[in-house]
Scaffold this motif. Sequence first.
Motif, PDB file in Angstrom:
ATOM      1  N   ARG A   5     -13.073   9.308  -9.681  1.00  0.00           N
ATOM      2  CA  ARG A   5     -12.974  10.505  -9.056  1.00  0.00           C
ATOM      3  C   ARG A   5     -11.683  11.493  -9.473  1.00  0.00           C
ATOM      4  O   ARG A   5     -11.622  12.588  -9.142  1.00  0.00           O
ATOM      5  N   SER A   6     -10.678  10.780  -9.566  1.00  0.00           N
ATOM      6  CA  SER A   6      -9.254  11.019  -9.955  1.00  0.00           C
ATOM      7  C   SER A   6      -8.536   9.759 -10.460  1.00  0.00           C
ATOM      8  O   SER A   6      -9.133   8.613 -10.349  1.00  0.00           O
ATOM      9  N   GLU A   7      -7.453   9.870 -10.964  1.00  0.00           N
ATOM     10  CA  GLU A   7      -6.801   8.957 -11.410  1.00  0.00           C
ATOM     11  C   GLU A   7      -5.494   8.638 -11.117  1.00  0.00           C
ATOM     12  O   GLU A   7      -4.792   9.509 -10.344  1.00  0.00           O
ATOM     13  N   TYR A   8      -4.780   7.495 -11.010  1.00  0.00           N
ATOM     14  CA  TYR A   8      -3.410   7.029 -10.864  1.00  0.00           C
ATOM     15  C   TYR A   8      -2.337   8.188 -11.082  1.00  0.00           C
ATOM     16  O   TYR A   8      -1.615   8.673 -10.065  1.00  0.00           O
ATOM     17  N   PHE A  54      -8.647  -1.135  -9.755  1.00  0.00           N
ATOM     18  CA  PHE A  54      -7.358  -0.964 -10.145  1.00  0.00           C
ATOM     19  C   PHE A  54      -6.058  -1.648  -9.685  1.00  0.00           C
ATOM     20  O   PHE A  54      -5.593  -2.309 -10.489  1.00  0.00           O
ATOM     21  N   CYS A  55      -6.049  -1.853  -8.493  1.00  0.00           N
ATOM     22  CA  CYS A  55      -4.776  -2.429  -7.995  1.00  0.00           C
ATOM     23  C   CYS A  55      -5.119  -3.956  -8.310  1.00  0.00           C
ATOM     24  O   CYS A  55      -3.972  -4.789  -8.783  1.00  0.00           O
ATOM     25  N   LEU A  56      -6.187  -4.400  -8.298  1.00  0.00           N
ATOM     26  CA  LEU A  56      -6.637  -5.858  -8.524  1.00  0.00           C
ATOM     27  C   LEU A  56      -6.162  -6.154  -9.893  1.00  0.00           C
ATOM     28  O   LEU A  56      -5.531  -7.301 -10.392  1.00  0.00           O
ATOM     29  N   GLN A  57      -6.676  -5.344 -10.962  1.00  0.00           N
ATOM     30  CA  GLN A  57      -6.540  -5.610 -12.280  1.00  0.00           C
ATOM     31  C   GLN A  57      -4.828  -5.595 -12.602  1.00  0.00           C
ATOM     32  O   GLN A  57      -4.041  -6.263 -13.195  1.00  0.00           O
ATOM     33  N   TYR A  58      -4.191  -4.499 -11.857  1.00  0.00           N
ATOM     34  CA  TYR A  58      -2.748  -4.205 -12.122  1.00  0.00           C
ATOM     35  C   TYR A  58      -1.930  -5.362 -11.800  1.00  0.00           C
ATOM     36  O   TYR A  58      -1.174  -5.931 -12.381  1.00  0.00           O
ATOM     37  N   HIS A  59      -2.311  -5.913 -10.472  1.00  0.00           N
ATOM     38  CA  HIS A  59      -1.541  -7.162 -10.015  1.00  0.00           C
ATOM     39  C   HIS A  59      -1.847  -8.378 -10.688  1.00  0.00           C
ATOM     40  O   HIS A  59      -1.029  -9.269 -10.498  1.00  0.00           O
ATOM     41  N   ILE A 133       0.402  -2.572  -0.029  1.00  0.00           N
ATOM     42  CA  ILE A 133      -0.650  -2.836  -1.086  1.00  0.00           C
ATOM     43  C   ILE A 133      -1.876  -2.260  -0.407  1.00  0.00           C
ATOM     44  O   ILE A 133      -2.656  -1.805  -0.919  1.00  0.00           O
ATOM     45  N   ASN A 134      -1.972  -2.270   0.816  1.00  0.00           N
ATOM     46  CA  ASN A 134      -3.244  -1.869   1.670  1.00  0.00           C
ATOM     47  C   ASN A 134      -3.195  -0.226   1.442  1.00  0.00           C
ATOM     48  O   ASN A 134      -4.403   0.340   1.266  1.00  0.00           O
ATOM     49  N   THR A 135      -2.029   0.608   1.481  1.00  0.00           N
ATOM     50  CA  THR A 135      -1.932   1.668   1.228  1.00  0.00           C
ATOM     51  C   THR A 135      -2.402   2.310  -0.081  1.00  0.00           C
ATOM     52  O   THR A 135      -3.321   2.934  -0.336  1.00  0.00           O
ATOM     53  N   TRP A 136      -1.813   1.490  -1.184  1.00  0.00           N
ATOM     54  CA  TRP A 136      -2.403   1.723  -2.679  1.00  0.00           C
ATOM     55  C   TRP A 136      -3.828   1.431  -2.698  1.00  0.00           C
ATOM     56  O   TRP A 136      -4.458   2.321  -3.350  1.00  0.00           O
ATOM     57  N   ASN A 137      -4.470   0.373  -2.155  1.00  0.00           N
ATOM     58  CA  ASN A 137      -5.709   0.041  -2.198  1.00  0.00           C
ATOM     59  C   ASN A 137      -6.503   1.436  -1.562  1.00  0.00           C
ATOM     60  O   ASN A 137      -7.634   1.436  -2.355  1.00  0.00           O
ATOM     61  N   ARG A 138      -6.049   1.978  -0.529  1.00  0.00           N
ATOM     62  CA  ARG A 138      -7.001   3.043  -0.100  1.00  0.00           C
ATOM     63  C   ARG A 138      -6.976   4.466  -1.066  1.00  0.00           C
ATOM     64  O   ARG A 138      -8.241   4.914  -1.058  1.00  0.00           O
ATOM     65  N   PHE A 139      -5.902   4.519  -1.743  1.00  0.00           N
ATOM     66  CA  PHE A 139      -6.048   5.607  -2.775  1.00  0.00           C
ATOM     67  C   PHE A 139      -6.639   5.227  -4.227  1.00  0.00           C
ATOM     68  O   PHE A 139      -7.654   5.692  -4.374  1.00  0.00           O
ATOM     69  N   GLY A 140      -6.605   3.849  -4.582  1.00  0.00           N
ATOM     70  CA  GLY A 140      -7.204   3.249  -5.686  1.00  0.00           C
ATOM     71  C   GLY A 140      -8.882   3.331  -5.553  1.00  0.00           C
ATOM     72  O   GLY A 140      -9.634   3.638  -6.341  1.00  0.00           O
ATOM     73  N   ALA A 141      -9.153   2.659  -4.444  1.00  0.00           N
ATOM     74  CA  ALA A 141     -10.446   2.443  -4.101  1.00  0.00           C
ATOM     75  C   ALA A 141     -11.237   4.020  -3.909  1.00  0.00           C
ATOM     76  O   ALA A 141     -12.315   3.975  -3.999  1.00  0.00           O
ATOM     77  N   ALA A 142     -10.615   4.847  -2.887  1.00  0.00           N
ATOM     78  CA  ALA A 142     -11.307   6.027  -2.730  1.00  0.00           C
ATOM     79  C   ALA A 142     -11.433   6.843  -4.007  1.00  0.00           C
ATOM     80  O   ALA A 142     -12.477   7.521  -4.077  1.00  0.00           O
TER      81      ALA A 142
END
Length: 158
Positions: A5-8, A54-59, A133-142
Amino acid sequence: MSHARSEYTDFQSLAPDAFSAVRALSAIAAKAGLDKQLLELIKIRASQINGCAFCLQYHILQAEALGLAEDKINLVAVWREAPQFSPRERAALAWTEALTVLPNGVSDEVFAQANAEFGEKELMYLTSAVAAINTWNRFGAAYRWTPPARQKASAAAS
């Protein structure tokens, strides 16, 4: 198949102040001296729970770059059943799960285990890492950010 929907990079360009704040929070625990491999384990686990590709692959890529054992990376989803994890890692992973899935709360047992392994100050920093990481996950998943390719991991979020 889902689509982004959008990118990092859009987060960075559209809301640079929010991006900088989340990035700063992400760096605090490592700057305080918590082990970077341990921090990658908790970021992988939270990202699994939150469904952030995104976060899973990145980490995973970050963990590999730090030399984290492949069996730990592969087994973090089932850490309770795998003997590879130390008591400190188990405490951090239990703490991460409790803070990531808050409706379950944080039991006295999980708190006592984490506090025994980390102590008051380190546990505060570990908590900041889980919050980040939970904050990043909210952005990445949304926004369904596209997971990074192996060669691009160093340029992405922490």
